[in-house]
Design an enzyme around this catalytic site. Structure first.
Site, mmCIF file in Angstrom:
data_model
loop_
_atom_site.group_PDB
_atom_site.id
_atom_site.type_symbol
_atom_site.label_atom_id
_atom_site.label_comp_id
_atom_site.label_asym_id
_atom_site.label_seq_id
_atom_site.Cartn_x
_atom_site.Cartn_y
_atom_site.Cartn_z
ATOM 1 N N GLY A 129 0.817 -1.189 0.069
ATOM 2 C CA GLY A 129 0.213 0.016 -0.001
ATOM 3 C C GLY A 129 0.903 1.200 -0.093
ATOM 4 N N LYS A 200 2.218 -10.760 -3.699
ATOM 5 C CA LYS A 200 3.186 -9.607 -3.168
ATOM 6 C C LYS A 200 4.556 -10.072 -3.070
ATOM 7 C CE LYS A 200 -0.371 -6.950 -0.758
ATOM 8 N NZ LYS A 200 -1.023 -6.682 0.671
#
Length: 412
Positions: A129, A200
């Site tokens: 993020g 990720k």
């Protein structure tokens, strides 16, 4: 010069908000005389939105407008995101995305298309993020050979495990609370089964080690089988259970990559990362261990990372950044069962003393662990480090016990 935003959900609307709110300073930072928002692509109607005049439902409006040089993709998913992004890159437009699924599955292909067309494909927000991690690895730590990267990469699972550890809350109750707080989706599968963390770590491993790592090649386990009994034993061991994504450079030109619950000892920098926070540990040969910590999701933190990439693209108009990785190779990611690890095992047995003797006979040195209110027919232990496949074979050979939980023990 104009930008467009595709997808007006949580992140997309945050991108527009940050871009317009800080427009004047963004112009100064990117070195352009003009940089304005021209289109917002979404199939829904937003009649009361202050930017309602910028909405379109036709992708071709963006694709065919030569004034649009940078496009933000925040739609999510693989399709039609891949088709849209590849078309934009071929049309000479740089693309910024927060879409981890897209980058993990198609990153090398899209980076290659960007390179062929002298434009940029950037994705800082796809991992962590608002936590800066892609740019620090590719620029600030560029002098290092990265040996290993590991982290808590999903805020939802970390929140659930925190509630189990700190509030003695069951997995189901903690998941329900995460959903009530807006941390978990109605369908939380991607989070609790580890798929989000897998995407990720694939992106991070590709960047750190130079070849594309596909999610299908990474062994992935979620947290659905972690129980309060496991939490209690591990607490008495001096650790906590975290969902860890990790990748390591091996000496034979290959890498390891795994996502799974891990026992993390209290001495680790990852042990005290709680709630919805993420932390990513990068181990370099020159710098040693560096940890990046912060909120791994959220509207404005993620939008912050996206807009930073927009600024970077604007600075590199008609210039391609030297950034990315190469194609994958067969057997590039080794079988996780070939890796050394220690295992935490919780088991039941009809005769505990007989079972413990059998465990010691097969494993040699083990550490037995107890907990409060331990059932008479239950016990737990931690093995020494050994190849996982050999540890599992030994475990399977002990007829006197019935394993209930088997969790890897981290070494960082």
């Amino acid at each position: 010069m104009y930008i467009a935003v595709m997808g007006y959900g949580t992140v997309g609307s945050g991108v527009v908000e940050v871009f317009l709110k800080n427009h004047d300073s963004i112009i100064k930072k990117c070195g352009q005389s003009q940089l304005d928002l021209k289109y917002i692509l979404d199939l829904r109607d937003f009649p009361n939105d202050p930017n309602k005049d910028k909405f379109t439902k036709d992708f071709n409006d963006i694709l065919n407008d030569d004034e649009v040089k940078i496009v933000v993709e925040t739609m999510g998913g693989l399709h039609p995101a891949f088709e849209f992004v590849s078309s934009l890159l071929k049309a000479g437009k740089s693309v910024v995305t927060s879409n981890k699924e897209l980058v993990a599955a198609k990153g090398y292909e899209l980076l290659s298309i960007a390179d062929e067309n002298n434009v940029n494909f950037l994705f800082e927000a796809s991992v962590g993020g608002g936590i800066p991690i892609i740019r620090p690895i590719s620029q600030c730590l560029a002098a290092n050979e990265i040996d290993e990267i590991a982290g808590i990469l999903n805020g939802t699972t970390n929140f659930i495990l925190t509630m189990m550890i700190e509030k003695n809350m069951s997995f189901d109750d903690a998941l329900k609370l995460a959903q009530e707080n807006g941390y978990a989706e109605k369908d939380p599968t991607a989070d609790i089964e580890g798929h989000d963390a897998c995407r990720k770590i694939c992106i991070l491993a590709s960047l750190c080690f130079g070849k594309h790592v596909y999610p299908e090649s990474v062994h992935t386990e979620g947290i659905t089988k972690v129980t309060l009994s496991d939490v209690a034993y591990v607490n008495n061991l001096g650790g906590v259970i975290k969902l860890i994504g990790r990748a390591k450079r091996l000496g034979n030109g290959k890498i390891s990559a795994v996502v799974s619950p891990c026992v993390v000892m209290a001495s680790s920098q990852l042990a005290n990362v709680s709630d919805v926070f993420n932390a990513i540990l990068v181990r370099g040969d020159a710098i040693g261990d560096v940890v990046f910590y912060g909120r791994g999701a959220g509207k404005l933190p993620t939008a912050s990372a996206v807009v930073a990439d927009v600024i970077d693209c604007a600075k590199h108009t008609n210039r391609k950044k030297i950034f990315g990785w190469g194609p994958s190779e067969d057997d590039y990611v080794v079988d996780y069962r070939e890796l050394d690890t220690a295992l935490f095992v919780r088991a039941t047995a009809d005769d505990i003393e007989k079972a413990k003797k059998a465990v010691k006979k097969v494993f040699g040195t083990v550490k037995f662990v107890s907990r409060d209110n331990q059932p008479e027919n239950e016990f737990a232990f931690v093995t020494d480090n050994e190849k996982e496949k050999e540890l599992i074979a030994k475990l399977d050979s002990i007829s006197e016990i019935k394993p209930c939980s088997v969790i890897r023990v981290s070494d960082y």
